[in-house]
Design an enzyme around this catalytic site. Structure first.
Site, short mmCIF file in Angstrom:
data_model
loop_
_atom_site.label_atom_id
_atom_site.label_comp_id
_atom_site.label_asym_id
_atom_site.label_seq_id
_atom_site.Cartn_x
_atom_site.Cartn_y
_atom_site.Cartn_z
N GLY A 63 0.82 -1.22 0.00
CA GLY A 63 0.00 0.00 0.00
C GLY A 63 0.84 1.26 0.00
O GLY A 63 1.73 1.45 -0.83
N GLY A 64 0.54 2.14 0.97
CA GLY A 64 1.25 3.41 1.06
C GLY A 64 2.75 3.23 1.21
O GLY A 64 3.54 4.09 0.80
N GLY A 83 17.23 8.21 -35.78
CA GLY A 83 16.77 9.04 -34.67
C GLY A 83 17.63 8.83 -33.44
O GLY A 83 17.79 9.73 -32.61
N ALA A 84 18.21 7.64 -33.36
CA ALA A 84 19.04 7.36 -32.20
C ALA A 84 20.27 8.26 -32.17
O ALA A 84 20.77 8.62 -31.10
CB ALA A 84 19.43 5.90 -32.19
C1 HXC Z 1 -1.83 -2.56 11.51
C2 HXC Z 1 -0.55 -4.37 10.90
C3 HXC Z 1 -0.63 -3.97 9.55
C4 HXC Z 1 -1.36 -2.79 9.23
C5 HXC Z 1 0.55 -5.76 9.68
N1 HXC Z 1 0.18 -5.48 10.93
N2 HXC Z 1 0.07 -4.87 8.81
N3 HXC Z 1 -1.14 -3.65 11.87
N4 HXC Z 1 -1.94 -2.12 10.24
N5 HXC Z 1 -1.45 -2.36 7.96
C6 HXC Z 1 0.52 -6.20 12.15
C7 HXC Z 1 -0.11 -7.58 12.25
O1 HXC Z 1 -1.38 -7.47 12.84
C8 HXC Z 1 0.88 -8.31 13.15
O2 HXC Z 1 0.66 -7.91 14.49
C9 HXC Z 1 2.21 -7.73 12.73
O3 HXC Z 1 1.92 -6.49 12.09
C10 HXC Z 1 2.95 -8.59 11.75
O4 HXC Z 1 2.08 -8.91 10.66
P1 HXC Z 1 1.94 -10.40 10.08
O5 HXC Z 1 0.77 -10.40 9.18
O6 HXC Z 1 1.98 -11.38 11.21
O7 HXC Z 1 3.32 -10.52 9.26
P2 HXC Z 1 3.56 -11.24 7.86
O8 HXC Z 1 2.95 -12.60 7.87
O9 HXC Z 1 5.03 -11.13 7.64
O10 HXC Z 1 2.79 -10.38 6.77
C11 HXC Z 1 3.17 -9.03 6.54
C12 HXC Z 1 2.17 -8.33 5.60
C13 HXC Z 1 0.72 -8.53 6.14
C14 HXC Z 1 2.28 -8.95 4.19
C15 HXC Z 1 2.56 -6.87 5.51
O11 HXC Z 1 0.71 -8.18 7.53
C16 HXC Z 1 -0.29 -7.69 5.43
O12 HXC Z 1 -0.78 -8.08 4.36
N6 HXC Z 1 -0.66 -6.57 6.05
C17 HXC Z 1 -1.67 -5.68 5.50
C18 HXC Z 1 -1.17 -4.98 4.27
C19 HXC Z 1 -2.14 -3.93 3.77
O13 HXC Z 1 -3.10 -4.30 3.04
N7 HXC Z 1 -1.98 -2.69 4.27
C20 HXC Z 1 -2.88 -1.57 3.96
C21 HXC Z 1 -2.54 -1.07 2.60
S1 HXC Z 1 -3.52 0.28 2.16
P3 HXC Z 1 1.07 -8.80 15.74
O14 HXC Z 1 0.48 -8.08 16.90
O15 HXC Z 1 0.48 -10.15 15.49
O16 HXC Z 1 2.56 -8.81 15.77
C22 HXC Z 1 -2.54 1.60 2.32
C23 HXC Z 1 -3.21 2.88 1.96
C24 HXC Z 1 -2.29 3.93 1.46
O17 HXC Z 1 -1.44 1.53 2.72
C25 HXC Z 1 -2.36 4.01 -0.02
C26 HXC Z 1 -1.67 5.24 -0.52
C27 HXC Z 1 -1.56 5.31 -2.01
#
Ligand code: HXC
Length: 510
Positions: free
Chosen positions: A171-172, A406-407
Site C-alpha cells: 500500500g502506502g 533518430g538514435a
Molecule cells: C496494523 C498491521 C498492519 C497494518 C501488519 N500489521 N500490517 N497492523 N496495520 N497495515 C501487524 C499484524 O497485525 C501483526 O501484528 C504484525 O503487524 C505482523 O504482521 P503479520 O501479518 O503477522 O506478518 P507477515 O505474515 O510477515 O505479513 C506481513 C504483511 C501482512 C504482508 C505486511 O501483515 C499484510 O498483508 N498486512 C496488510 C497490508 C495492507 O493491506 N496494508 C494496507 C494497505 S492500504 P502482531 O500483533 O500479530 O505482531 C494503504 C493505503 C495507502 O497503505 C495508499 C496510498 C496510495
C-alpha cells in the site's frame, strides 16, 4: 524524586523504547532473515553518529482497543547520522511494532526528518519494512501518507531521496519509495505491492505468489520499479553507503571529489580491439566503462533491467560522472520503451544533482514493431530526447560505432546540447545501415549491382568523417586514449553554466 531516580527512570524508558515490539517479535524478525530497525541504522551510519529524535512518541488511537497497546517510538526510528562524515537524515520502520504500519504520529516523525533534510540540504534515507497504512487509524494514517508523498515530491530534485525495501511493503509503504530517486531491495526477504496476493486473487482471480508479484527479482527485472538487488539487509545497506559517496548532499552542491591515484593519462591498448569492425557483432560496453573510470570501479544502476542500455556512476579524476551507454551485447543495444525510460530518469537525476554525463553510443536505432508502437515507443523514446535536451550539466558523447537514425539525435547529439562529441575512427554516423538504406533507395537492384551500391553507401556514410566535416563531431580519437580524452573534456566543461528559459516546469512526455 531525586535526580538519581529520574536518571534511572530515563534509562529504563529509553531501553524499553529500544526494544520496539518486544523480544519475541525481534526474534521472529531475525528468524525471517531480517534485521531490526536499530540494527539496520547501526550498519548504515558511521559509528556513534546516530542521533535519535522522537524516541518516546506514542500513537493516540483509541479504536480497536489500541489505547491498551502502545510502544514508545510507535513503529519507526528516526533521526540523523553521518555517512563517510557527511550528514544524512533517516528513518527506519520497525516491523516489530504493528508491522511497521504507518500511524499519524509515526508519519509525523518521518515528516519531521524529511523537512529537516530539505531545509538543511542533506539526503533522506528511508529503510522501509511496513504493512502500509495502520488499519486501526483509518483516514488519519492515509493523511499521514499523503503528507509524506507531498514532501517526497517537494524534495525531489532538492536532496537525494533513497529508499531501501527491507521487508513486505504494501500500500502506502510503496508509494513513498516510488517517489524517491533510488530503491534498493533484498533478494528473498523484501516485497513491494499495491495489494498482496490475497486481494489479487479476490479481484482478478489470478493466483500469484508474494515473490512473483512483488519480490526483488520482479521489480529489478520486470517492472523496473527497483534499482538495486542485494542478498541480505547488510549488503543492501552497504550498497546505499557506496551510492551516497557518489552523490552531492543537495542540488546546490557538487558531489564529493575523492583523491585520485589512477593516472589520468592511463591508456588501454585492449580498447583498440574491443569494438568489432563488423557493425553486427556484439561486444560488452561495460568493458569500455570499466577500462576508463578511476580504478576500474563502476557502480551500475538497474543492472538487471533493460540491459540494452547501461547506466551508473564512476569517477573520472576523482569526480563523479553519470554514464549512459548503449549495450551492443544485449539486443544489439537497441533503444526500446524500457531502456528509454530507464535512462531518461537517470539523466534527469544527474542533471538535478550537478553530475556530468558521459554517453557511449553504439545503437542501431529504435526497436520497430507493433509491441513497441502500441506501447508508446514514440512518447517513451521522447522522454530520453527530452531529458538530454533539458540537461544543463556538462554532457560528453563518444560514438564508439553505430549512430543511426533518430538514435543519433537522441543519444546526446551536438544538436540537442552536448558540449563535446567524439567518435572512434570506426564510427558510422548515418540515417541507417548500408543494406537497409540501399534497399529503400534502390528497391529493384540485386546481385552485383546491389553489392556495389551497398559498398558505395558504406564508403560514403559508414565513417565519422561526414559528421566531422560538419563540426558535429569535435574530435576523432583512438580507443586506447579514451580515458584521457574524457577527462580533458570533463575538465574543460567543469565550470559550465547554462540555464534553461524560465518556466514553471516543462511538460516531459509521460
Ligand atoms: C496494523 C498491521 C498492519 C497494518 C501488519 N500489521 N500490517 N497492523 N496495520 N497495515 C501487524 C499484524 O497485525 C501483526 O501484528 C504484525 O503487524 C505482523 O504482521 P503479520 O501479518 O503477522 O506478518 P507477515 O505474515 O510477515 O505479513 C506481513 C504483511 C501482512 C504482508 C505486511 O501483515 C499484510 O498483508 N498486512 C496488510 C497490508 C495492507 O493491506 N496494508 C494496507 C494497505 S492500504 P502482531 O500483533 O500479530 O505482531 C494503504 C493505503 C495507502 O497503505 C495508499 C496510498 C496510495
Amino acid at each position: 524524586m531525586n535526580n538519581e531516580i529520574k536518571y534511572k527512570q530515563f534509562e529504563e524508558k529509553s531501553n524499553q523504547a529500544e526494544l520496539g515490539g518486544g523480544q519475541a517479535r525481534v526474534e521472529k524478525q531475525h528468524a525471517a532473515g531480517r534485521l531490526t530497525a536499530r540494527e539496520r541504522i547501526d550498519l548504515l551510519v558511521d559509528a556513534d553518529t546516530f542521533v535519535e529524535f522522537d524516541k518516546f512518541v506514542i500513537h493516540h488511537s483509541t479504536n480497536f482497543g489500541m489505547e491498551k497497546t502502545k510502544f514508545m517510538g510507535d513503529g519507526v526510528v528516526s533521526g540523523y547520522g553521518k555517512i563517510d562524515g557527511r550528514i544524512v537524515y533517516l528513518y527506519a520502520q520497525d516491523f516489530t511494532v504493528f508491522g511497521g504500519s504507518l500511524s499519524r504520529t509515526n508519519a509525523n516523525k518521518i515528516i519531521k526528518v524529511s523537512k529537516l533534510a530539505m531545509k538543511n540540504g542533506a539526503p533522506i534515507i528511508g529503510l522501509n519494512d511496513s504493512g502500509g497504512a495502520r488499519i486501526q487509524e483509518g483516514v488519519q494514517s492515509l493523511a499521514g501518507y499523503a503528507d509524506i508523498f507531498w514532501l517526497n515530491t517537494k524534495s525531489s530534485g532538492v536532496v537525494p531521496q533513497i529508499s531501501a525495501i527491507l521487508g513486505p511493503c504494501a500500500g502506502g509503504a510503496v508509494y513513498s519509495p516510488a517517489l524517491t530517486d533510488f530503491i534498493f531491495m533484498v533478494k528473498d526477504t523484501s516485497y513491494m505491492f499495491v495489494t498482496g496476493p490475497d486481494v489479487v486473487k479476490s479481484v482478478t482471480n489470478e493466483e500469484v505468489t508474494k515473490k512473483e508479484l512483488g519480490g526483488a527479482v520482479t521489480h529489478n527485472t520486470k517492472s523496473g520499479v527497483a534499482h538495486f538487488m542485494n542478498e541480505d539487509d547488510e549488503s543492501s545497506i552497504m550498497a546505499i553507503r557506496e551510492l551516497m559517496a557518489f552523490l552531492p548532499s543537495n542540488n546546490m552542491d557538487d558531489a564529493p571529489r575523492i583523491p585520485n591515484n589512477d593516472p589520468i593519462d592511463r591508456t588501454d591498448e585492449k580498447l583498440n580491439s574491443l569494438v568489432p569492425a563488423d557493425p553486427n557483432k556484439p561486444y560488452d560496453i561495460k568493458e569500455l566503462i570499466e577500462s576508463v573510470v578511476d580504478n576500474h570501479y563502476f557502480y551500475e544502476v538497474q543492472e538487471h533491467y533493460a540491459q540494452n542500455i547501461v547506466i551508473g556512476y564512476g569517477r573520472m579524476d576523482g569526480r563523479t560522472v553519470g554514464f549512459v551507454a548503449n549495450q551492443p551485447a544485449f539486443y544489439a543495444g537497441v533503444l526500446d520503451i524500457d531502456s528509454s525510460i530507464k535512462s531518461a530518469r537517470f539523466v534527469r537525476f544527474c542533471d538535478a544533482f550537478n553530475i556530468p554525463l558521459v554517453v557511449f553510443e553504439d545503437v542501431p536505432g529504435f526497436l520497430p514493431g507493433t509491441v513497441q508502437e502500441y506501447g508508446g515507443i514514440i512518447k517513451h523514446g521522447a522522454k530520453l530526447l527530452y531529458a538530454f535536451a533539458e540537461a544543463t550539466v556538462p554532457k560528453i558523447t563518444l560514438i564508439t560505432r553505430k549512430a543511426y537514425g533518430g538514435a543519433y539525435c537522441v543519444m546526446n547529439s551536438k544538436q540537442i546540447g552536448a558540449d563535446v562529441n567524439m567518435a572512434y575512427p570506426g564510427a558510422e554516423i548515418a540515417v541507417m545501415g548500408a543494406a537497409g538504406a540501399v534497399n529503400i533507395l534502390y528497391r529493384n537492384i540485386e546481385g552485383e549491382e546491389l553489392t556495389k551500391t551497398v559498398n558505395e553507401y558504406t564508403d560514403a556514410f559508414a565513417n565519422p568523417y561526414k559528421a566531422a566535416e560538419m563540426g558535429y563531431i569535435d574530435e576523432i580519437i583512438m580507443p586506447s586514449e579514451t580515458r584521457i580524452k574524457l577527462i580533458q573534456a570533463l575538465e574543460m566543461t567543469a565550470n559550465k553554466s547554462e540555464q534553461n528559459p524560465p518556466k514553471k516546469h516543462g511538460n516531459i512526455p509521460l
